[in-house]
Design a protein around this motif. Structure first.
Motif, PDB file in Angstrom:
ATOM      1  N   SER A 121       5.665   7.185  -2.751  1.00  0.00           N
ATOM      2  CA  SER A 121       6.790   7.090  -3.685  1.00  0.00           C
ATOM      3  C   SER A 121       7.467   5.739  -3.592  1.00  0.00           C
ATOM      4  O   SER A 121       8.028   5.245  -4.576  1.00  0.00           O
ATOM      5  N   THR A 122       7.440   5.103  -2.405  1.00  0.00           N
ATOM      6  CA  THR A 122       8.087   3.806  -2.219  1.00  0.00           C
ATOM      7  C   THR A 122       7.200   2.680  -2.737  1.00  0.00           C
ATOM      8  O   THR A 122       7.697   1.709  -3.342  1.00  0.00           O
ATOM      9  N   TYR A 123       5.888   2.814  -2.493  1.00  0.00           N
ATOM     10  CA  TYR A 123       4.945   1.750  -2.891  1.00  0.00           C
ATOM     11  C   TYR A 123       3.810   2.352  -3.731  1.00  0.00           C
ATOM     12  O   TYR A 123       2.693   2.578  -3.254  1.00  0.00           O
ATOM     13  N   PRO A 124       4.091   2.683  -5.010  1.00  0.00           N
ATOM     14  CA  PRO A 124       3.049   3.264  -5.877  1.00  0.00           C
ATOM     15  C   PRO A 124       1.951   2.241  -6.184  1.00  0.00           C
ATOM     16  O   PRO A 124       2.145   1.035  -6.044  1.00  0.00           O
ATOM     17  N   ALA A 125       0.797   2.767  -6.589  1.00  0.00           N
ATOM     18  CA  ALA A 125      -0.379   1.907  -6.848  1.00  0.00           C
ATOM     19  C   ALA A 125      -0.133   0.988  -8.030  1.00  0.00           C
ATOM     20  O   ALA A 125       0.360   1.412  -9.082  1.00  0.00           O
ATOM     21  N   ASP A 126      -0.461  -0.294  -7.800  1.00  0.00           N
ATOM     22  CA  ASP A 126      -0.480  -1.302  -8.847  1.00  0.00           C
ATOM     23  C   ASP A 126       0.885  -1.528  -9.495  1.00  0.00           C
ATOM     24  O   ASP A 126       0.954  -2.020 -10.642  1.00  0.00           O
ATOM     25  N   ARG A 127       1.969  -1.207  -8.758  1.00  0.00           N
ATOM     26  CA  ARG A 127       3.300  -1.450  -9.301  1.00  0.00           C
ATOM     27  C   ARG A 127       4.180  -1.999  -8.185  1.00  0.00           C
ATOM     28  O   ARG A 127       4.000  -1.678  -7.002  1.00  0.00           O
ATOM     29  N   PRO A 128       5.211  -2.805  -8.530  1.00  0.00           N
ATOM     30  CA  PRO A 128       6.118  -3.306  -7.488  1.00  0.00           C
ATOM     31  C   PRO A 128       7.028  -2.201  -6.965  1.00  0.00           C
ATOM     32  O   PRO A 128       7.377  -1.262  -7.680  1.00  0.00           O
ATOM     33  N   GLY A 129       7.384  -2.301  -5.681  1.00  0.00           N
ATOM     34  CA  GLY A 129       8.253  -1.306  -5.072  1.00  0.00           C
ATOM     35  C   GLY A 129       8.739  -1.773  -3.706  1.00  0.00           C
ATOM     36  O   GLY A 129       8.234  -2.749  -3.140  1.00  0.00           O
ATOM     37  N   LYS A 180       5.850  -9.062   4.313  1.00  0.00           N
ATOM     38  CA  LYS A 180       5.678 -10.112   3.326  1.00  0.00           C
ATOM     39  C   LYS A 180       5.729  -9.497   1.934  1.00  0.00           C
ATOM     40  O   LYS A 180       5.307  -8.353   1.721  1.00  0.00           O
ATOM     41  N   ALA A 181       6.242 -10.279   1.011  1.00  0.00           N
ATOM     42  CA  ALA A 181       6.265  -9.833  -0.374  1.00  0.00           C
ATOM     43  C   ALA A 181       4.904 -10.115  -1.024  1.00  0.00           C
ATOM     44  O   ALA A 181       4.065 -10.838  -0.492  1.00  0.00           O
ATOM     45  N   GLY A 182       4.675  -9.487  -2.193  1.00  0.00           N
ATOM     46  CA  GLY A 182       3.445  -9.726  -2.937  1.00  0.00           C
ATOM     47  C   GLY A 182       2.466  -8.576  -2.825  1.00  0.00           C
ATOM     48  O   GLY A 182       2.827  -7.441  -2.476  1.00  0.00           O
ATOM     49  N   TYR A 183       1.173  -8.905  -3.133  1.00  0.00           N
ATOM     50  CA  TYR A 183       0.134  -7.872  -3.175  1.00  0.00           C
ATOM     51  C   TYR A 183      -0.346  -7.509  -1.770  1.00  0.00           C
ATOM     52  O   TYR A 183      -0.571  -8.396  -0.923  1.00  0.00           O
ATOM     53  N   HIS A 184      -0.555  -6.206  -1.561  1.00  0.00           N
ATOM     54  CA  HIS A 184      -1.138  -5.682  -0.312  1.00  0.00           C
ATOM     55  C   HIS A 184      -2.067  -4.536  -0.694  1.00  0.00           C
ATOM     56  O   HIS A 184      -2.006  -3.998  -1.806  1.00  0.00           O
ATOM     57  N   ASN A 185      -2.922  -4.145   0.253  1.00  0.00           N
ATOM     58  CA  ASN A 185      -3.799  -3.006  -0.044  1.00  0.00           C
ATOM     59  C   ASN A 185      -4.062  -2.207   1.205  1.00  0.00           C
ATOM     60  O   ASN A 185      -4.017  -2.731   2.343  1.00  0.00           O
ATOM     61  N   ILE A 231       2.460  -3.565  -4.613  1.00  0.00           N
ATOM     62  CA  ILE A 231       3.149  -4.848  -4.702  1.00  0.00           C
ATOM     63  C   ILE A 231       4.524  -4.705  -4.044  1.00  0.00           C
ATOM     64  O   ILE A 231       5.329  -3.824  -4.422  1.00  0.00           O
ATOM     65  N   VAL A 232       4.802  -5.538  -3.065  1.00  0.00           N
ATOM     66  CA  VAL A 232       6.080  -5.520  -2.336  1.00  0.00           C
ATOM     67  C   VAL A 232       7.030  -6.495  -3.019  1.00  0.00           C
ATOM     68  O   VAL A 232       6.689  -7.674  -3.225  1.00  0.00           O
ATOM     69  N   ASN A 233       8.198  -5.956  -3.394  1.00  0.00           N
ATOM     70  CA  ASN A 233       9.193  -6.815  -4.038  1.00  0.00           C
ATOM     71  C   ASN A 233       9.648  -7.928  -3.096  1.00  0.00           C
ATOM     72  O   ASN A 233       9.787  -7.725  -1.873  1.00  0.00           O
ATOM     73  N   GLY A 234       9.898  -9.118  -3.688  1.00  0.00           N
ATOM     74  CA  GLY A 234      10.350 -10.244  -2.877  1.00  0.00           C
ATOM     75  C   GLY A 234      11.847 -10.290  -2.722  1.00  0.00           C
ATOM     76  O   GLY A 234      12.589  -9.600  -3.395  1.00  0.00           O
TER      77      GLY A 234
END
Length: 587
Positions: free
Chosen positions: A502-510, A558-563, A584-587
């Motif tokens: 819920s905090t870090y959904p797929a392919d969306r910033p969170g 770190k902000a940005g894309y992670h997997n 995607i982690v918000n900056g």
């Protein structure tokens, strides 16, 4: 070459002059053979009767037996097998069985006569030539009394005779003297040493084109001509060629003979470049030359004509198509054929066209041809080259055009499918009109044809034996047109887990840097005992599962894309296909 042992001819002094003549003749024998003939005889005591002897011998000359008798014996040999042959040696020989008086010298003569069908003493065939002989060892009787028959047989063959007849007789001054009479076995032998000329060459070709009634056009330089020469004696044979321009037949050139080889001889000649001019008509014949006797030449082949043409057409043809015009817009469909018109625009050197599908003739020199071509991809090209009579190719024409895609639609869901479980495949026709069936190949197991429904769709069920399999699918119309092929892989989910957060959904910033988030792994794969995951391709971390579920918490730095990549595992060590969750982690 056949070799048969032969005894030397034993001739008397009367034959010396003729023997010298034979010595001067060329020896050309390649084959030796012997023929035998049973004869008939006549008798002065029965002047109108022909005697066919059933016993072992026949009388020659005079003898006393319940009266007075005098006889001549006649023997005929078939010469048809030796037509055209050159005779080197020939001996006729008889076997003596009895002599009335051994004190008298052997006086038996052999003559060539006119054909003797049913000779009698009163109707004797005319005696033409006396043969040299006889020759025999000293003694009263001989099993081989010989006469030289070479000139007689040669003359008969030269005259075209189908047979030759010999008579055995006594000289006129001794034919009624019983003391000179003898008897011979009723089987005269004729031994031949002969050579037949090569046969007329066959399989004549100019380059790789067979000769015919019309001139052969050839692009070769030098021009190459071939033929096959055979020899009935199967002896080595060579070939020679005579060639001339049709408009100047006196300007002849002889080539060869080439090197002899065992018959049949495959002869090849490359014509002198300075003798052949482009556009001029030439004729040539080939003859076989006997290698044993170089003077023995076979009959010439039928003339073969050719025209050298080493200049290719200079311009490419024009291509048009109403089915697939090259206007930049897509037309038709991939897999649906269209007509293409090729025009040589009056170039008289062009008689046809070469395409990717083969050769097509023009309707006339410099004319047009219409061909059918089927586009294999949406952006295709039709390529064509002009061809002249000598098969020279001119510059090609590239006709590019566009076709609408006809690739079928293929759908399947394998997220929760394991190897050994059924998979449903749905096929739809896409843009291709009139699809009545599909041809598919699953796992390279071979083509399978399945009919389409009224809406052009079809459904099949397959059972993969492994976690992945290849799949190709093509639609086919009632006309037999085949669509563009769908080509891909069916990769099973094999219990691939799902990842939710819920905090870090797929392919969306969170979330954000330093903000923790829960990630839940779930698998429907039977027997799942845990999961193995990695974060940003780092170290693999195991986690236990309860009822196919596990939850972990991560705090991004770190902000940005992670997997996160997650694989479910079973107690036996087997693992599912991995699932990748990108966030995607918000900056």
């Amino acid at each position: 070459m056949i070799k048969i042992a032969r005894r030397p001819v034993l001739l008397g002094a009367a034959t010396v002059a003729f023997s010298a003549l034979l010595t001067a003749m060329p020896a050309s024998a390649t084959t030796e053979t012997s023929e035998s003939s049973q004869g008939v005889h006549t008798d002065v005591s029965s002047p109108t009767k022909t005697f066919t002897t059933t016993g072992k011998d026949v009388p020659v000359g005079a003898w006393q037996d319940r009266g007075f008798h005098a006889s001549k014996a006649y023997f005929t040999f078939d010469l048809r097998p030796y037509r055209g042959a050159v005779v080197g040696h020939a001996e006729a020989y008889a076997t003596e069985t009895a002599a009335n008086d051994c004190a008298k010298p052997r006086a038996t003569e052999m003559w060539v006569t006119d054909p003797a069908t049913a000779p009698t003493w009163l109707r004797q065939p005319k005696e033409r030539v006396k043969l040299p002989g006889p020759g025999a060892p000293a003694g009263c009787l001989s099993d081989r009394v010989e006469w030289d028959a070479a000139q007689a047989v040669s003359a008969a063959l030269a005259a075209g005779a189908e047979s030759v007849t010999f008579t055995l007789r006594m000289p006129d001054d001794r034919r009624f003297d019983p003391s000179y009479g003898r008897r011979v076995a009723n089987r005269l032998q004729l031994h031949l040493d002969y050579n037949r000329p090569p046969s007329a060459p066959a399989n004549l070709m100019v380059g790789h084109r067979p000769c015919g009634t019309d001139p052969v056009y050839t692009p070769d330089n030098p021009v190459q001509i071939t033929g096959v020469v055979d020899d009935p004696d199967r002896s080595p044979v060579a070939a020679k060629v005579t060639i001339w321009p049709v408009d100047d037949p006196a300007n002849r050139r002889e080539l060869g003979p080439d090197s002899a080889t065992t018959a049949p001889h495959h002869a090849l000649f490359r014509l002198p470049a300075d003798f052949v001019t482009d556009g001029r008509v030439y004729q040539w014949t080939m003859q076989g030359v006997d290698s044993v006797d170089s003077g023995l030449t076979g009959p010439a082949s039928a003339p073969c004509s050719f025209i050298a043409d080493r200049v290719a057409p200079s311009t490419g043809p024009v291509v048009t198509s109403t089915d697939y015009p090259n206007d930049g817009a897509p037309h038709g469909f991939v897999g649906v054929p269209g007509k293409f018109t090729i025009d040589a625009k009056g170039d008289q050197d062009v008689i046809g066209f070469a395409t990717g599908n083969g050769y097509v003739p023009a309707d006339r020199p410099g004319g047009v041809a219409t061909v059918q071509y089927t586009p294999a991809e949406p952006f295709d090209a039709f390529r064509v080259w002009p061809v002249d009579r000598a098969s020279n190719f001119g510059p090609g024409t590239h006709y590019g055009f566009s076709a609408r895609s006809s690739k079928p639609g293929v759908r399947f869901d394998v997220v929760d499918v394991n190897a050994g479980e059924p998979v449903r495949l749905d096929f739809t026709p896409g843009a291709m009109p009139g699809v009545v069936e599909y041809v598919y190949n699953f796992g390279a197991a071979g083509d399978v044809v399945v009919p389409a429904g009224p809406d052009g769709a079809a459904t099949v069920t397959v059972t993969p034996a492994r976690p992945w399999a290849s799949l190709t699918v093509s639609g086919r119309t009632r006309e037999g047109w085949t669509s563009e092929r769908w080509d891909g892989m069916v990769e099973l989910g094999n219990g691939t887990p799902t990842v939710s957060s819920s905090t870090y959904p797929a392919d969306r910033p969170g979330g954000g840097v330093g903000v923790p988030g829960d990630f839940t792994f779930t698998s429907t794969r039977p027997g799942v005992t845990g999961f193995v995951y990695t974060v940003d391709y780092g170290e693999a971390v195991p986690v236990l599962a309860q009822n196919g579920t596990a939850t972990i918490s991560l705090t991004p730095d770190k902000a940005g894309y992670h997997n996160i990549e997650v694989t479910s595992t079973n107690a036996d060590g087997s693992a599912s296909t991995p699932r990748r969750h990108v966030f995607i982690v918000n900056g």
